[in-house]
Write an enzyme that holds these catalytic residues in place. Structure first.
Site, PDB file in Angstrom:
ATOM      1  N   THR A  51     -73.195  34.956  43.793  1.00  0.00           N
ATOM      2  CA  THR A  51     -72.161  34.286  43.005  1.00  0.00           C
ATOM      3  C   THR A  51     -72.065  34.987  41.651  1.00  0.00           C
ATOM      4  O   THR A  51     -72.795  35.936  41.380  1.00  0.00           O
ATOM      5  CB  THR A  51     -72.487  32.796  42.779  1.00  0.00           C
ATOM      6  OG1 THR A  51     -73.543  32.684  41.805  1.00  0.00           O
ATOM      7  CG2 THR A  51     -72.925  32.120  44.077  1.00  0.00           C
ATOM      8  N   CYS A  52     -71.192  34.483  40.793  1.00  0.00           N
ATOM      9  CA  CYS A  52     -71.068  35.066  39.454  1.00  0.00           C
ATOM     10  C   CYS A  52     -72.368  34.947  38.669  1.00  0.00           C
ATOM     11  O   CYS A  52     -72.676  35.797  37.834  1.00  0.00           O
ATOM     12  CB  CYS A  52     -69.951  34.362  38.676  1.00  0.00           C
ATOM     13  SG  CYS A  52     -68.307  34.677  39.330  1.00  0.00           S
ATOM     14  N   ALA A 116     -69.970  21.316  41.049  1.00  0.00           N
ATOM     15  CA  ALA A 116     -69.917  21.115  42.501  1.00  0.00           C
ATOM     16  C   ALA A 116     -69.726  22.402  43.296  1.00  0.00           C
ATOM     17  O   ALA A 116     -69.868  22.396  44.517  1.00  0.00           O
ATOM     18  CB  ALA A 116     -68.782  20.141  42.833  1.00  0.00           C
ATOM     19  N   GLN A 117     -69.424  23.507  42.626  1.00  0.00           N
ATOM     20  CA  GLN A 117     -69.091  24.738  43.343  1.00  0.00           C
ATOM     21  C   GLN A 117     -70.257  25.319  44.134  1.00  0.00           C
ATOM     22  O   GLN A 117     -70.067  25.898  45.200  1.00  0.00           O
ATOM     23  CB  GLN A 117     -68.596  25.801  42.355  1.00  0.00           C
ATOM     24  CG  GLN A 117     -67.175  25.594  41.881  1.00  0.00           C
ATOM     25  CD  GLN A 117     -66.803  26.636  40.843  1.00  0.00           C
ATOM     26  OE1 GLN A 117     -67.048  26.453  39.663  1.00  0.00           O
ATOM     27  NE2 GLN A 117     -66.229  27.726  41.283  1.00  0.00           N
ATOM     28  N   ALA A 191     -56.383  35.132  41.916  1.00  0.00           N
ATOM     29  CA  ALA A 191     -55.891  33.864  42.467  1.00  0.00           C
ATOM     30  C   ALA A 191     -56.910  33.230  43.397  1.00  0.00           C
ATOM     31  O   ALA A 191     -56.555  32.534  44.339  1.00  0.00           O
ATOM     32  CB  ALA A 191     -54.570  34.091  43.208  1.00  0.00           C
ATOM     33  N   GLU A 193     -60.770  31.003  43.944  1.00  0.00           N
ATOM     34  CA  GLU A 193     -61.208  29.636  43.670  1.00  0.00           C
ATOM     35  C   GLU A 193     -61.380  29.383  42.181  1.00  0.00           C
ATOM     36  O   GLU A 193     -60.965  28.351  41.663  1.00  0.00           O
ATOM     37  CB  GLU A 193     -62.528  29.367  44.402  1.00  0.00           C
ATOM     38  CG  GLU A 193     -63.052  27.948  44.211  1.00  0.00           C
ATOM     39  CD  GLU A 193     -64.402  27.737  44.879  1.00  0.00           C
ATOM     40  OE1 GLU A 193     -64.837  26.585  44.943  1.00  0.00           O
ATOM     41  OE2 GLU A 193     -65.009  28.726  45.329  1.00  0.00           O
ATOM     42  N   MET A 194     -61.997  30.338  41.470  1.00  0.00           N
ATOM     43  CA  MET A 194     -62.223  30.162  40.038  1.00  0.00           C
ATOM     44  C   MET A 194     -60.896  30.060  39.288  1.00  0.00           C
ATOM     45  O   MET A 194     -60.738  29.241  38.385  1.00  0.00           O
ATOM     46  CB  MET A 194     -63.046  31.332  39.493  1.00  0.00           C
ATOM     47  CG  MET A 194     -64.441  31.431  40.060  1.00  0.00           C
ATOM     48  SD  MET A 194     -65.569  30.231  39.338  1.00  0.00           S
ATOM     49  CE  MET A 194     -66.149  31.144  37.931  1.00  0.00           C
TER      50      MET A 194
END
Length: 426
Positions: A51-52, A116-117, A191, A193-194
């Site tokens: 993830t980020c 919640a991600q 474009a 989820e974030m």
């Protein structure tokens, strides 16, 4: 004795700056990364989360191997000096690895506690690992358990009530600088989820003008329509900088999207009206030198931690409750895992006793000619009951709390297998 163990290795926003995280982010997708992991490390079972804010690798492998060195080489792949790798990488084994995974799933280790991600990201990573056959019985059980732990934390605490996502933290930072956002024009670069989450929060804060730039125009149109905005292709991006006030970038590109040299002349056209950039992508989308331009403000994903702290105090109490749930579920998983060490012996003991019963009944019942079928069944039940009661104490001895810990489990297993002359592999 079990020679395999659960290992967890990783880097995250706490241990490693974004400048390093972006070098090791798996931007080519899970399939490529998992295939490499299997080829270069080759564990019985493996799982990778990217993830980020973190990259974590979970494996089930032979405990005698130098797994840490192998995973470190795979993860950093020569992109980071070897002497620095040790400072960034955390390595956990056994129960601490399990507890860390549950803590991550419960969003207690996130930059924004309670967001919640992370659960969705864990599940997405699991789908890829499972589809490629990387996970097996042990990691399947462990990962599904982590999902249920996260659900329990959400249900039994208010950890998410005051939580914000990284995207919302970006919007909060924009408000801090501009105040009212009603008159501001915003451009989303990317474009995914974030970006969608950022758009939701921006519209919620009163922003009425949203521009979405994306490599796939169809997706840009889809997201822009959702929020009454305008879609553009990436080639129009620089032209739009003349009019917008806030840019939130979150693409999956492996190179810089907006260069400082291209923005400098645009600032003259803008007559130096402030331009606010938020880079929530890893690797970073925006040129770090943008910060050197007058009236240009650039914040990356690590800078968002300051905004996140605003809501931290309100979550502390719920985080304590969530932590207790994580500890309880970790103990439960450990009890199940410890049981794996004694299970073959339990089965062997029961099978041996069943074999003895069958053998003796076959020898004895034919001699009792006067007994009817009902009486014979009664004898069989009586013998089975005696067997069950006889086995109760040794089985309790194996499964008791005092047996916890692999060394203790193995000592008791060895004792019972010797006493009852149980043969075969365990």
């Amino acid at each position: 004795m079990f020679e395999k163990q659960v290992f967890l290795f990783g880097v995250n926003h706490k241990t490693t700056p974004v400048a390093v995280r972006e070098k090791i982010a798996f931007t080519d997708g899970y399939e490529t990364a998992l295939t490499r992991l299997q080829e270069e490390v080759g564990c019985d079972e493996s799982y990778l989360l990217s993830t980020c804010n973190r990259v974590e690798i979970l494996v089930y492998a032979d405990s005698t191997r130098d797994i840490e060195a192998e995973v470190s080489r795979f993860l950093f792949a020569g992109k980071v000096p070897e002497e620095d790798c040790r400072d960034y990488l955390y390595a956990l084994k056994g129960l601490p690895a399990v507890q860390h995974l549950f803590t991550v799933a419960a969003s207690l280790d996130s930059m924004v506690v309670g967001e919640a991600q992370i659960l969705g990201q864990l599940k997405t990573a699991y789908r890829h690992a499972s589809a490629l056959g990387c996970t097996g019985p042990l990691l399947n059980r462990l990962l599904h358990k982590s999902f249920s732990v996260a659900k329990r934390v959400r249900t039994e605490t208010a950890i998410g009530a005051s939580a914000v996502s990284i995207s919302y933290a970006a919007v909060q930072l924009a408000r801090k600088i501009f105040g009212n956002l009603d008159t501001k024009k915003v451009m989303l670069v990317g474009a995914g989820e974030m970006a969608e989450l950022a758009a939701e929060h921006l519209v919620g804060q009163g922003v009425s003008s949203v521009v979405v730039a994306n490599r796939t125009l169809t997706r840009a149109v889809e997201l822009a329509d959702k929020f009454g905005g305008t879609a553009i292709c990436m080639e129009e991006l620089y032209a739009q900088l003349e009019d917008v006030d806030i840019i939130i970038s979150s693409t999956g590109a492996q190179h810089i999207i907006i260069e400082s040299a291209e923005v400098r002349p645009i600032m003259r056209v803008r007559r130096n009206r402030p331009l606010f950039f938020i880079d929530i992508a890893v690797p970073r989308d925006l040129d770090p030198e943008l910060n050197e331009l007058e009236n240009v403000y650039l914040y990356d994903i690590d800078d968002l931690s300051n905004v996140v702290e605003v809501n931290k105090s309100g979550r502390d109490h719920e985080a304590i409750k969530a932590g207790c749930i994580v500890e309880e579920e970790t103990r439960k998983f450990d009890e199940w895992y410890q049981g794996l060490a004694v299970k073959p012996t339990v089965l062997a003991l029961r099978e041996k006793m069943s074999g003895i019963i069958e053998q003796e009944l076959r020898k004895t019942l034919p001699r009792l000619h006067d007994l009817g079928e009902h009486d014979q069944r009664s004898i069989e039940k009586m013998v089975a009951s005696i067997s069950s009661k006889f086995l109760h104490d040794p089985l309790h001895y194996l499964k008791s709390d005092s047996c916890h810990g692999r060394d203790k489990s193995q000592a008791k297993v060895d004792t019972l297998r010797s006493v009852f002359s149980l043969k075969g592999d365990i």
